[in-house]
Each structure stands twice: as C-alpha cells, then as structure tokens.
Design a protein around this motif. Structure first.
Motif, PDB file in Angstrom:
ATOM      1  N   LYS A  93     -16.062 -10.025 -26.072  1.00  0.00           N
ATOM      2  CA  LYS A  93     -15.790 -10.609 -24.886  1.00  0.00           C
ATOM      3  C   LYS A  93     -14.425 -11.340 -24.960  1.00  0.00           C
ATOM      4  O   LYS A  93     -14.243 -12.093 -25.676  1.00  0.00           O
TER       5      LYS A  93
ATOM      6  N   ASP B 256      -7.229   4.192 -21.277  1.00  0.00           N
ATOM      7  CA  ASP B 256      -6.325   3.294 -20.552  1.00  0.00           C
ATOM      8  C   ASP B 256      -6.688   3.111 -18.889  1.00  0.00           C
ATOM      9  O   ASP B 256      -6.279   4.173 -18.338  1.00  0.00           O
ATOM     10  N   THR B 257      -7.265   2.051 -18.547  1.00  0.00           N
ATOM     11  CA  THR B 257      -7.432   2.127 -17.150  1.00  0.00           C
ATOM     12  C   THR B 257      -6.545   1.505 -16.167  1.00  0.00           C
ATOM     13  O   THR B 257      -6.509   1.565 -15.089  1.00  0.00           O
TER      14      THR B 257
ATOM     15  N   SER C  87      -6.319  -2.470 -18.501  1.00  0.00           N
ATOM     16  CA  SER C  87      -6.931  -2.633 -19.623  1.00  0.00           C
ATOM     17  C   SER C  87      -7.008  -1.594 -20.518  1.00  0.00           C
ATOM     18  O   SER C  87      -6.784  -0.466 -20.048  1.00  0.00           O
TER      19      SER C  87
ATOM     20  N   ILE D  13     -10.054   0.531 -22.760  1.00  0.00           N
ATOM     21  CA  ILE D  13     -11.473   0.562 -23.229  1.00  0.00           C
ATOM     22  C   ILE D  13     -11.661   1.522 -24.427  1.00  0.00           C
ATOM     23  O   ILE D  13     -11.130   2.580 -24.597  1.00  0.00           O
TER      24      ILE D  13
ATOM     25  N   HIS E 290     -13.923   3.492 -26.750  1.00  0.00           N
ATOM     26  CA  HIS E 290     -15.310   4.205 -26.900  1.00  0.00           C
ATOM     27  C   HIS E 290     -15.481   4.373 -28.243  1.00  0.00           C
ATOM     28  O   HIS E 290     -14.738   5.030 -29.059  1.00  0.00           O
TER      29      HIS E 290
ATOM     30  N   SER F  11     -18.984   0.760 -26.272  1.00  0.00           N
ATOM     31  CA  SER F  11     -17.605   0.424 -25.552  1.00  0.00           C
ATOM     32  C   SER F  11     -17.234  -0.934 -25.527  1.00  0.00           C
ATOM     33  O   SER F  11     -18.065  -1.919 -25.447  1.00  0.00           O
TER      34      SER F  11
ATOM     35  N   GLU G 116     -14.108  -3.436 -24.154  1.00  0.00           N
ATOM     36  CA  GLU G 116     -12.802  -3.648 -23.371  1.00  0.00           C
ATOM     37  C   GLU G 116     -11.923  -4.455 -23.677  1.00  0.00           C
ATOM     38  O   GLU G 116     -12.476  -5.731 -23.937  1.00  0.00           O
TER      39      GLU G 116
ATOM     40  N   LYS H 175      -7.474  -6.218 -23.742  1.00  0.00           N
ATOM     41  CA  LYS H 175      -6.329  -6.036 -22.847  1.00  0.00           C
ATOM     42  C   LYS H 175      -5.190  -5.153 -23.511  1.00  0.00           C
ATOM     43  O   LYS H 175      -4.859  -4.231 -22.260  1.00  0.00           O
TER      44      LYS H 175
END
Length: 384
Positions: free
Chosen positions: A14, A207-208, A211, A213, A215, A221, A223, A225
């Motif tokens: 995290k 790519d969201t 951020s 992700i 996988h 997964s 997350e 930046k």
C-alpha cells in the motif's frame, strides 16, 4: 480467498508511489536516480526472478561501446548522427556507472577491446582500415584519445590465435565483473530505502487514469501511482505493441587455463561472437559467447536454454581459433535474454499517463543502463 493478508497489503503493498518492474541494470539505475531527485517518493522494485532475470547478471561483462566493423555496418542502415549519438550515450553511460559505483566495486579493468579478423575477411578489415581515421576524428572529443582505434599486428602474434590475420584495438574499452557490479547497484538501492521484492510475476498493467493496477499471476493485484517497465527482452509479454523482441545469447566458461595469454575483451565476426579472459581466485578462464546469427529464429525467444548448432560453433571457435590445440575443458554454459528492435536506440517513453517504459538496450545494457535509467527517472519525475 484474498491473495494477500491484511498485514501484507498494509505493510508492503500500500502507498507505493513508483513501481519499477525489473531489477536489472536499467531498473536499478532508474530507481536510484528517481530517489535522488524525489527522496519523498516510496519506490519499490518488483522482480520476477530469484536474481535479476534477463541479461543484467548473464552478460559477458564488456565495458564496450562498439567495435569498428559493427559501427560501420550500422552506418549502412542508420543516419550518422543516430549512430554516433548512440555511441556517445554508451560512452557517457559507462562513465556515469563507474562514477556511481567506483571502479573497485565493479572490478573495472581498462584492458582494451580488440576486434579480430579471419584470413578470409580481408575486405572487411580493409574497409575498417580505410574508415579508421574518420572514426578516430569523430570520437576524439568523446574519449579524449587521438586514436581510439588502432591496428595491432604485433600484439596479435602474442595471443597465438589460429587463422587470424588482423586485429584492431579500441583502447578506450574495458571489462567488468557483472556480478559485483549488480551487487553494488543493489546495495546502493537498498541503502537509499528502495524496496526490492522478488518472485513477482506480472501479467498485465491497467492504467486507470489516476493510478496503475499491476495484475499478477494468481489473480492478485497491486495499485501504484506510476509504473516503469524495465523488462527489456521480456517486454512483449506485457506490452505486445512495443518494438522490442527477445534475443537469446549463449555463453560458456572454461575451467582455469594455466598460462592463458589473453587479456582484454575480444569481438569477432562483426561482434556476433565475443570472448574475454576472466580472472578468478583459482586462475584465469576464457568466457565465450554469441553466435545468435546462426539460428535467428530459434534465438528469438525469452526462454533460457541452448541451441546445438550454436554450441558446436562456439566450441569450434574456442578450439580452432582462440586456443588452437589446447582443447580446454568447459565448466558450464548459460544463456541470457536481451532486447532488440528495428533500431538500436533504446525506448524511453510514457505509453499512457501512468505507465512508462525503458527498454531495448540492443545488447549494450552495461553501457546504456545507467543513462537510460536516469532518463527514465527524469521522465517519471516530470509525470508526478
């Protein structure tokens, strides 16, 4: 069932600002340089293997920037400014790497780089001889040498090669211990607080927009930046659209050889074969590799292994040309995976808002890795 525990999620996975995929030369240098310019960032390196997987710990340990015949070949298919620009990047990359780690840490030895020519390669040698002055002029401001390249007919005799008629020395090249160099890079990264996790099998990057992700194998997964892919020959597994293909190279090392006359790095057949002396506590050995051009289709793979045709060619070169009549015993073989493409210029770019790449070293990762890593770090910094 969740792939990670609560503790693992909260402690290790995290709040990662920048994830570097690949703990090879480029990945480590990118992380180190990024930490220097953004010490506030949490930077984590993820590596698929127990050790850096690919070419970084599996290369021959050449501190080189281009044999003469190889560069002449490059000029036939690429503009001069591109060829000499890449030579400059290789040279500066080597200087930066030596500055970062120190010559002792990587066991750098300025023994020179030699290119040898068979009796039937007189035309290739003559072309090199004709263009040597032009190359020396171009490289003088870079290496500081009036004659970076020179013909070494007298030195050739002492090496005792079989059926070799000519030899050219690049006095500005040298050799390193790949293992101690990588170990020193790992130490620098750890001392800076960069986290390194192994056994991380990445399957896909998403790519969201806000951020990225990661996988992983096993439906897990993470997350982050920003992410930098520094996977070189393995890049197509994640980004199949990239102009970078895997290229396997096979290498052997002999048992210690009493009275070994060789010192330095040697290029043969336009750089497709290469060999050098290796100093060890038990004596000197020959390291020999290459021959990929003999089975290009089979060697365009990211699987480690060997090809019989290439092994036969390497043994023939060792026993008939390098050490004729000596028949040294082979201690073991290995292979490495490098990344090549339609040009030799590395790719350093953002492929989406939060995903960057630094790949395609073209077999020159030792020379280019520091500089490419630094460029990648600057790119990521500018995108935070």
């Amino acid at each position: 069932m969740a792939p990670f525990s609560y503790w693992e999620q909260q402690t290790f996975l995290k709040g990662i600002d920048a994830a570097i995929i690949g703990s090879g030369i480029v990945g480590l240098n990118a992380a180190i340089h990024l930490k220097k310019v953004r010490p506030d960032l949490r930077i984590t390196i993820f590596e698929r293997g127990f050790l850096p997987t690919g070419a970084s710990t599996r290369n021959a340990g050449f501190a080189c920037f281009g044999s003469l015949s190889e560069l002449i070949d490059d000029l036939k298919t690429h503009p001069a400014e591109e060829v000499f620009g890449l030579v400059e990047r290789r040279w500066k990359g080597l200087l930066e790497l030596r500055k970062l780690l120190g010559d002792d840490a990587m066991q750098y030895q300025a023994l020179g780089g030699y290119e040898i020519f068979r009796e039937d390669e007189s035309e290739v040698f003559e072309e090199c001889q004709q263009k040597m002055g032009e190359f020396n002029y171009q490289l003088k401001s870079l290496t500081g040498e009036a004659a970076t390249y020179s013909i070494q007919e007298n030195t050739l005799k002492k090496f005792g090669f079989g059926k070799i008629s000519h030899m050219i020395l690049n006095k500005s090249e040298g050799q390193i211990n790949t293992g101690t160099m990588m170990n020193a890079l790992l130490d620098v990264a750890k001392l800076m607080g960069i986290e390194i996790y192994n056994g991380f099998i990445l399957k896909k990057i998403e790519d969201t927009g806000s951020s990225a992700i990661l996988h992983l194998e096993g439906n897990a997964s993470v997350e982050v930046k920003k992410v930098l892919l520094a996977t070189n020959g393995f890049t197509k597994n994640i980004l199949p659209q990239m102009d970078v293909e895997p290229a396997r190279n096979q290498v052997l090392i002999t048992e210690p050889i009493p009275g070994l006359p060789l010192k330095g790095c040697f290029h043969y057949d336009r750089g497709f074969f290469y060999f050098r002396n290796v100093d060890g506590p038990d004596g000197q050995r020959i390291l020999l590799g290459g021959g990929r051009h003999l089975a290009l289709g089979e060697e365009q793979t990211d699987h480690f292994g060997h090809t019989e045709k290439i092994q036969v060619a390497l043994l023939k070169l060792l026993n008939e040309t390098i050490l004729p009549g000596r028949n040294p015993r082979i201690e073991y073989w290995w292979s490495g995976i490098m990344g090549i493409g339609s040009t030799k210029k590395p790719i350093v770019e953002m492929v989406s808002p939060n995903v960057g790449v630094a790949v395609r070293m073209g077999g020159m990762g030792v020379a280019l890795g520091n500089l490419v890593g630094k460029e990648a770090a600057e790119m990521l910094k500018n995108n935070f």
